[in-house]
Design an enzyme around this catalytic site. Structure first.
Site, short mmCIF file in Angstrom:
data_model
loop_
_atom_site.label_atom_id
_atom_site.label_comp_id
_atom_site.label_asym_id
_atom_site.label_seq_id
_atom_site.Cartn_x
_atom_site.Cartn_y
_atom_site.Cartn_z
N ASN A 14 -50.61 16.74 -13.91
CA ASN A 14 -50.54 14.74 -14.23
C ASN A 14 -50.73 14.10 -12.96
O ASN A 14 -51.12 12.88 -13.01
CB ASN A 14 -49.74 14.80 -15.15
N HIS A 110 -45.91 14.25 -23.28
CA HIS A 110 -45.23 15.05 -24.25
C HIS A 110 -46.76 15.84 -24.28
O HIS A 110 -47.36 14.75 -25.06
CB HIS A 110 -44.51 14.49 -25.12
N GLU A 148 -31.86 7.93 -24.52
CA GLU A 148 -30.87 9.76 -24.68
C GLU A 148 -31.17 11.00 -25.34
O GLU A 148 -30.94 12.14 -24.95
CB GLU A 148 -29.57 8.60 -24.79
N ASP A 151 -37.26 13.28 -25.79
CA ASP A 151 -38.56 12.88 -27.30
C ASP A 151 -38.84 11.82 -27.95
O ASP A 151 -39.17 11.56 -28.84
CB ASP A 151 -39.62 13.61 -27.93
N ALA A 180 -56.81 14.30 -23.09
CA ALA A 180 -55.65 13.08 -23.32
C ALA A 180 -54.60 12.38 -22.51
O ALA A 180 -54.26 12.12 -22.13
CB ALA A 180 -54.97 13.56 -25.00
N GLU A 181 -53.55 14.07 -21.66
CA GLU A 181 -52.77 13.50 -21.07
C GLU A 181 -53.32 13.10 -20.05
O GLU A 181 -52.59 11.52 -19.06
CB GLU A 181 -52.02 15.07 -20.71
C1 GAR Z 1 -48.18 19.23 -19.59
O1 GAR Z 1 -48.77 19.32 -20.15
C2 GAR Z 1 -46.67 17.97 -20.14
O2 GAR Z 1 -47.85 17.25 -21.30
C3 GAR Z 1 -45.68 18.77 -20.63
O3 GAR Z 1 -45.57 19.75 -19.09
C4 GAR Z 1 -46.99 20.39 -18.64
C5 GAR Z 1 -47.41 20.05 -17.34
O4 GAR Z 1 -48.26 20.24 -16.41
N1 GAR Z 1 -44.46 18.74 -20.72
C6 GAR Z 1 -43.72 19.07 -21.76
O5 GAR Z 1 -43.97 19.93 -22.14
C7 GAR Z 1 -42.69 17.90 -21.54
N2 GAR Z 1 -41.72 18.18 -22.70
P1 GAR Z 1 -48.63 19.93 -14.87
O6 GAR Z 1 -47.88 20.38 -13.97
O7 GAR Z 1 -49.94 20.15 -15.02
O8 GAR Z 1 -48.87 18.14 -15.52
#
Ligand code: GAR
Length: 210
Positions: A14, A110, A148, A151, A180-181
């Site tokens: 990300n 998330h 606080e 999620d 998506a992300e």
């Molecule tokens: C991603 O899928 C992100 O959405 C998730 O961890 C991964 C990190 O990947 N985050 C969570 O679960 C937060 N609760 P990355 O290090 O390759 O970006």
């Protein structure tokens, strides 16, 4: 110029999506001023280095107790003086002192459609394991402001992703990232950089047309 600090813990795909979007001009008037990892071995720190961005490790292991770690994290963030903090796969519960100091200036990605498949225990690959175990047919990703509660803060962007027959958690995770992300997180930063995002009195976000 929007000053962004990015907090990471692992692979940093990300973070890479943000770096690429900045390079390609998809996010204007924005600069990543510091990448902070709780994990010294996070590949994300390599990505920061390769992009010429300062990377700093603040690990709980280096502090006697959680309060001292929380203070160090806050100090590290304050030193970077960011307008926005982006949690990009940051596997640490953000301390209350950081949330109070940077109220409505922290966003998180998330890997599910909040309020489904979120909260305690829902992070990383576990989220996709639980989506498959429940037999959900649609999942996705959410960018939200951080408050606080885990999620829980105001939702900024969401995108749905199809669950397919035969998916493994790893395959589903990859599809959620690709579809998506890696799109949502740069888009969210861009919208904030353009000053188009507001949060109303009911803690609902609104995005102004450009
Ligand atoms: C991603 O899928 C992100 O959405 C998730 O961890 C991964 C990190 O990947 N985050 C969570 O679960 C937060 N609760 P990355 O290090 O390759 O970006």
């Amino acid at each position: 110029m929007l000053r962004v600090a990015v907090c990471v813990s692992g692979g940093g795909t990300n973070l890479q999506a943000i770096i690429d979007a900045l390079r390609d001009g998809k996010i204007a008037n924005t600069q990543i001023v510091r990448v902070i990892s709780n994990n010294r071995n996070a590949y994300a720190l390599e990505r920061a280095k390769a992009a010429g961005i300062e990377g700093v490790c603040v690990s709980p292991r280096d502090y006697e107790n959680r309060d001292l770690f929380n203070d160090a994290l806050l100090a590290c963030l304050k030193e970077a003086d960011p307008d926005l903090i982006v949690l990009a796969g940051f596997m640490v519960a953000v301390p209350a002192c950081v949330i109070a100091e940077f109220r409505d200036k922290i966003i998180n990605i998330h890997p599910a459609l909040i309020p489904s498949f979120c909260g305690k225990g829902y992070y990383g690959l576990h989220v996709h394991e639980k989506v498959l175990a429940r037999g959900a047919k649609v999942t996705g990703a959410t960018v939200h402001f951080v408050d606080e509660d885990l999620d829980h803060g105001p939702i900024l962007l969401q995108k749905a992703v199809e669950v397919r027959e035969g998916d493994t958690p790893e395959v589903l995770q990859r599809r959620v990232m690709e579809e998506a992300e890696w799109i949502l997180l740069p888009s969210a930063i861009s919208l904030i950089a353009q000053g188009r995002v507001t949060i109303d009195d009911n803690r609902i976000t609104h995005i102004k047309e450009s």
